[in-house]
Scaffold this motif. Sequence first.
Motif, PDB file in Angstrom:
ATOM      1  N   LEU A  24       0.840  -0.860  -0.196  1.00 20.53           N
ATOM      2  CA  LEU A  24      -0.045   0.137   0.298  1.00 20.53           C
ATOM      3  C   LEU A  24       1.245   0.954   0.381  1.00 20.53           C
ATOM      4  CD1 LEU A  24      -3.118  -0.781   2.588  1.00 20.53           C
ATOM      5  CD2 LEU A  24      -3.185  -0.104   0.352  1.00 20.53           C
ATOM      6  N   ARG A  25       1.724   1.447   0.991  1.00 16.55           N
ATOM      7  CA  ARG A  25       3.044   2.505   0.848  1.00 16.55           C
ATOM      8  C   ARG A  25       3.566   2.491  -0.141  1.00 16.55           C
ATOM      9  NH1 ARG A  25       4.098  -0.162   6.298  1.00 16.55           N
ATOM     10  NH2 ARG A  25       6.047  -1.062   5.319  1.00 16.55           N
ATOM     11  N   ARG A  26       3.716   1.478  -1.042  1.00 13.16           N
ATOM     12  CA  ARG A  26       4.825   1.671  -2.281  1.00 13.16           C
ATOM     13  C   ARG A  26       3.941   2.583  -3.774  1.00 13.16           C
ATOM     14  NH1 ARG A  26       9.119  -0.764  -3.645  1.00 13.16           N
ATOM     15  NH2 ARG A  26       9.353  -0.087  -1.487  1.00 13.16           N
ATOM     16  N   VAL A  27       2.334   1.952  -3.363  1.00 10.78           N
ATOM     17  CA  VAL A  27       1.812   2.048  -4.309  1.00 10.78           C
ATOM     18  C   VAL A  27       1.554   3.586  -4.256  1.00 10.78           C
ATOM     19  CG1 VAL A  27      -0.699   2.028  -5.557  1.00 10.78           C
ATOM     20  CG2 VAL A  27       0.576  -0.118  -4.824  1.00 10.78           C
ATOM     21  N   ARG A  28       1.224   3.764  -3.273  1.00 10.57           N
ATOM     22  CA  ARG A  28       0.683   5.832  -2.504  1.00 10.57           C
ATOM     23  C   ARG A  28       2.315   6.524  -2.604  1.00 10.57           C
ATOM     24  NH1 ARG A  28      -2.208   3.496   2.800  1.00 10.57           N
ATOM     25  NH2 ARG A  28      -4.103   3.141   1.856  1.00 10.57           N
ATOM     26  N   GLU A  29       3.524   5.774  -2.595  1.00  9.50           N
ATOM     27  CA  GLU A  29       4.675   6.527  -3.609  1.00  9.50           C
ATOM     28  C   GLU A  29       4.159   6.883  -4.884  1.00  9.50           C
ATOM     29  OE1 GLU A  29       7.160   4.119  -2.017  1.00  9.50           O
ATOM     30  OE2 GLU A  29       7.177   4.856   0.338  1.00  9.50           O
ATOM     31  N   HIS A  30       3.965   5.982  -5.439  1.00  4.33           N
ATOM     32  CA  HIS A  30       3.732   6.148  -6.403  1.00  4.33           C
ATOM     33  C   HIS A  30       3.029   7.316  -7.509  1.00  4.33           C
ATOM     34  CE1 HIS A  30       7.504   3.290  -8.667  1.00  4.33           C
ATOM     35  NE2 HIS A  30       6.754   2.403  -7.244  1.00  4.33           N
ATOM     36  N   ARG A  31       1.904   7.037  -6.354  1.00  7.92           N
ATOM     37  CA  ARG A  31       0.955   8.320  -7.153  1.00  7.92           C
ATOM     38  C   ARG A  31       1.157   9.273  -6.703  1.00  7.92           C
ATOM     39  NH1 ARG A  31      -5.231   6.257  -6.358  1.00  7.92           N
ATOM     40  NH2 ARG A  31      -5.091   7.715  -8.950  1.00  7.92           N
ATOM     41  N   ALA A  32       1.928   9.160  -5.149  1.00  6.17           N
ATOM     42  CA  ALA A  32       2.641  10.619  -5.433  1.00  6.17           C
ATOM     43  C   ALA A  32       3.534  11.395  -5.933  1.00  6.17           C
ATOM     44  CB  ALA A  32       2.820  10.949  -3.219  1.00  6.17           C
ATOM     45  N   ARG A  61     -12.162  -9.579 -12.544  1.00  8.06           N
ATOM     46  CA  ARG A  61     -12.644  -8.077 -12.337  1.00  8.06           C
ATOM     47  C   ARG A  61     -13.413  -7.944 -10.681  1.00  8.06           C
ATOM     48  NH1 ARG A  61     -10.449  -4.019 -14.942  1.00  8.06           N
ATOM     49  NH2 ARG A  61     -10.418  -5.112 -16.831  1.00  8.06           N
ATOM     50  N   PRO A  62     -14.531  -8.461 -10.825  1.00  7.48           N
ATOM     51  CA  PRO A  62     -14.926  -8.149  -9.258  1.00  7.48           C
ATOM     52  C   PRO A  62     -14.003  -8.261  -8.603  1.00  7.48           C
ATOM     53  CG  PRO A  62     -16.646  -9.925 -10.511  1.00  7.48           C
ATOM     54  CD  PRO A  62     -15.056  -9.719 -11.261  1.00  7.48           C
ATOM     55  N   LEU A  63     -12.742  -8.609  -7.925  1.00  2.00           N
ATOM     56  CA  LEU A  63     -12.643  -8.879  -7.220  1.00  2.00           C
ATOM     57  C   LEU A  63     -11.640  -8.034  -6.856  1.00  2.00           C
ATOM     58  CD1 LEU A  63     -10.976 -12.332  -6.889  1.00  2.00           C
ATOM     59  CD2 LEU A  63     -12.005 -11.632  -5.033  1.00  2.00           C
ATOM     60  N   THR A  64     -11.012  -6.864  -7.951  1.00  6.81           N
ATOM     61  CA  THR A  64     -10.437  -5.744  -7.814  1.00  6.81           C
ATOM     62  C   THR A  64     -10.955  -4.086  -7.179  1.00  6.81           C
ATOM     63  OG1 THR A  64     -10.479  -5.234 -10.417  1.00  6.81           O
ATOM     64  CG2 THR A  64      -9.017  -6.923  -9.736  1.00  6.81           C
ATOM     65  N   ARG A  65     -12.496  -4.481  -6.936  1.00 13.18           N
ATOM     66  CA  ARG A  65     -12.689  -3.789  -7.082  1.00 13.18           C
ATOM     67  C   ARG A  65     -12.492  -2.855  -5.451  1.00 13.18           C
ATOM     68  NH1 ARG A  65     -18.469  -3.480  -9.792  1.00 13.18           N
ATOM     69  NH2 ARG A  65     -19.219  -2.516  -7.459  1.00 13.18           N
ATOM     70  N   PRO A  66     -11.852  -3.637  -4.927  1.00 11.55           N
ATOM     71  CA  PRO A  66     -11.679  -2.984  -3.477  1.00 11.55           C
ATOM     72  C   PRO A  66     -10.657  -2.078  -3.583  1.00 11.55           C
ATOM     73  CG  PRO A  66     -12.561  -5.545  -2.291  1.00 11.55           C
ATOM     74  CD  PRO A  66     -12.191  -4.950  -3.923  1.00 11.55           C
ATOM     75  N   LEU A  67      -9.229  -1.769  -4.476  1.00 13.15           N
ATOM     76  CA  LEU A  67      -8.051  -1.662  -5.027  1.00 13.15           C
ATOM     77  C   LEU A  67      -8.399  -0.765  -5.460  1.00 13.15           C
ATOM     78  CD1 LEU A  67      -6.325  -4.949  -5.248  1.00 13.15           C
ATOM     79  CD2 LEU A  67      -6.747  -3.475  -3.189  1.00 13.15           C
ATOM     80  N   GLU A  68      -9.883  -0.730  -6.398  1.00 12.95           N
ATOM     81  CA  GLU A  68      -9.841   0.603  -7.438  1.00 12.95           C
ATOM     82  C   GLU A  68      -9.158   2.137  -7.042  1.00 12.95           C
ATOM     83  OE1 GLU A  68     -13.840   0.256  -8.432  1.00 12.95           O
ATOM     84  OE2 GLU A  68     -14.042  -1.649  -9.958  1.00 12.95           O
ATOM     85  N   PRO A  69      -9.513   1.993  -5.669  1.00 13.20           N
ATOM     86  CA  PRO A  69      -9.151   3.933  -5.232  1.00 13.20           C
ATOM     87  C   PRO A  69      -8.241   3.579  -5.462  1.00 13.20           C
ATOM     88  CG  PRO A  69     -10.770   2.893  -4.034  1.00 13.20           C
ATOM     89  CD  PRO A  69     -10.379   1.606  -4.505  1.00 13.20           C
ATOM     90  N   LEU A  70      -6.927   2.513  -5.238  1.00 10.82           N
ATOM     91  CA  LEU A  70      -5.432   2.353  -5.589  1.00 10.82           C
ATOM     92  C   LEU A  70      -4.188   2.926  -7.095  1.00 10.82           C
ATOM     93  CD1 LEU A  70      -4.527  -0.013  -2.787  1.00 10.82           C
ATOM     94  CD2 LEU A  70      -4.433   3.060  -2.487  1.00 10.82           C
ATOM     95  N   PHE A  71      -5.416   2.648  -7.831  1.00  8.10           N
ATOM     96  CA  PHE A  71      -4.703   2.443  -9.245  1.00  8.10           C
ATOM     97  C   PHE A  71      -5.308   3.892 -10.547  1.00  8.10           C
ATOM     98  CE2 PHE A  71      -3.439  -1.830  -7.098  1.00  8.10           C
ATOM     99  CZ  PHE A  71      -2.422  -1.457  -7.684  1.00  8.10           C
ATOM    100  N   ASP A  72      -5.297   3.888 -11.042  1.00  2.00           N
ATOM    101  CA  ASP A  72      -5.657   4.445 -12.187  1.00  2.00           C
ATOM    102  C   ASP A  72      -5.632   3.716 -12.898  1.00  2.00           C
ATOM    103  OD1 ASP A  72      -4.375   7.518 -11.535  1.00  2.00           O
ATOM    104  OD2 ASP A  72      -2.887   6.259 -12.184  1.00  2.00           O
TER     105      ASP A  72
END
Length: 759
Positions: A618-626, A639-650
């Motif tokens: 989580l920290r690494r993904v957020r560092e890349h976005r920052a 795809r349904p299993l990725t729904r909780p992770l949608e806010p993390l990825f473009d």
Amino acid sequence: MKLRERLEGKRMLLTGVTGFVGEALLHRILRDLPDTHVVALVRRKGSLSGRSRMEQVLNKPIFEQVRERYAGDLSALLDARVTVLEGDLSDVPALPNDLDIVIHCAGDVSFDPPINQAFQTNVLGTEQLLRRILDSGSNAHYVHVSTAYVSGRRRGAIPEGPVEHDADWRTEAHWGLAMRDRIEETSRAPGVLAKLRRAAERDHLRAGPITSAQDTERRRKEWVDKKLVEAGGERARSLGWTDVYTFTKALGERVVEEVGAPLPVTIMRPSIIESALETPFPGWIEGFKMAEPLILAYGRGELPEFPASPDSQCDVVPVDHVVNATLAAASVLPEPGTPAYFQVTSGARNPLIFARLFDLIREYFDKNPFDMGERGAVRLPIWRFPGGERVERTLVLGERAHKAADFLVTHAPRGDRVRKLARELDQQQRRLDFLRRYHDLYRAYLETELVFTDDNTWALFHGLDPEDQREFSFDITTFDWHYYLVELHCPAVTESMRKYDVIRRRRGRSAPQVAKQLPQGEGIVAAFDMDGTLLSSNVVETYLWLRMPELDGQGRAREVGALLRRMPGFLNAERKDRGRFLRAVYRRYAGADFQELERLVDDSLSQHVLERVSAAALRRVREHRAAGHRTVLITGAIRPLTRPLEPLFDEIIAADLAIDDRGRCTGFLTRPPLVGEARAAWLRRFALQNDFDLAKSYAYADSHSDLPMLRAVGRPVAVSPDVTLWREARKGRWPVEDWKTSSSVSRLTLPGANGGSSS
């Protein structure tokens, strides 16, 4: 007459000045023969011209005193003392007609080069050089630096004279060069290619067919090189030589005797050339010669036994003795057609047997052991000299045991312990490879029963002026082996390894890590795998997360039982083709309500999925976005299993289940799952369409099947990798990180139907 006077005003062509002996020879001439001019044959290397390479040589510390005479001006030094002639033994340029002496000390000095290379350098290169001398019209004194071991596998006293043999150098050279084409052709035969392809696919098919094909071609090229080495070795042994090196050097001497007949010719035969006794300075050596790898391996405890006869001679000479003898021989002109032979050796007048050599090396390391950090000093093995056959049997047993252990490790579940075992096995493999290589290469030299006579060399030395005998000494009787090996040679050859150990301890043994501060910029992609990388999960687990909540107790038992029965087939499919494995698992979604799957994820699984995501991930993904990077999740999960992770990825690229007109899953996908090479292809197209720089981009994955995606970017990171990917990461010096789920989250816990959990 003194040596300086004999060589005064001479123009001397040198080959091999960038090598060990050639460099020492050049140093001696420039420092101590001020009125001798050098013409150096130096080949271009890449973008470096011959003159630039000569400047690199003259910039070395041993030439400092010479540079000082010209106020450090290399151009002035070169203009005054050295003429650089750019060329190679495979294409010798026209030579000047005012040469007085030619000293040829270039050549292929490895014991096991491919047969075509050995002939091209040691035989045909010598012929071409001689013909260029004859074409120039000069009557230069040709001095050929060979080896004492051209005598082959003979026994007893070896005289200073022509080697008796019936091998025709022209016929053998023609055969040696033709072997390249023959073996290349054989390497493309269906049977050979099929065997190589199957081996490549066993290792790389999960990554994709192109990755397997690339590895097949790599193996084919290695096969060609191996067969060329084997061909040379077998031909040499069939004619009585130890290896292709001594075979081609002997044929090179025959070239000198025949083609060089119109010239004054001298043939120098040093034995094993090692570090300097006095000049340029005591202990000077460059690179690893014959003994250094063995000395270092013994000092590190990695050479448990030695296939030598304890009473066989180890014939070693210091490099400055070879240089001094060569200059002395160059100053004495033999009659054309009657070559002079000089063997620069130690066995006849100052013999060193292997038992004594072992005692001296052990004495040095007893006093000066390698420091292995927390493990303390190395425990030195004691050699019993059991004989080559027994050492060979022990080595074969070790190789078989390693092969079995490596199979188990590469098929074991991943984890820190398994990677630690893999690291230990890799270290053992390197030791076994080392022992095998040097056992095969050196065994013939370690059990010799020959003595090189040196009467001509002895007479040459005593023909020198007394002052030259002191200044240009090559009297092998003037030093003892204890001083040379314990005080000079061993300290010199271990110095670089000791420095490396200090640096390694400072850095630690950990793999390189991703920089804490990520580069800022919008042109960078950060691609992440999901199962095994972000989440401590796999496709079967996530399937159970979705299926278990809607089943009662009996239904769960039946589903788990069915999966267990299918598991061997799943595992087999996953090892061969991850896409086929995913399709097999996703068939089990047939009949499921797609909207219900999405509702189940949103209502019951989101928290469970997020709990399984590593905090480090989580920290690494957020560092890349920052940092302004485009974050992409590329997964084979549905795809349904990725729904909780949608806010993390473009961007999220996942497997899309096909749905019928009733909203039910068909058990198929809308397109092939994005795995292996397909991920790399998608990433390249995505970067091209959106103007991203993959050379500056990142990819994170845990499986060898993701190797193509990791290779597609400039900054790959292996996350909790399987053994195969871990080994690739070590080869490429990629960062290796462990992103672990919180210890409070159990892999045996399944989410319940109402947001709770069940075990």
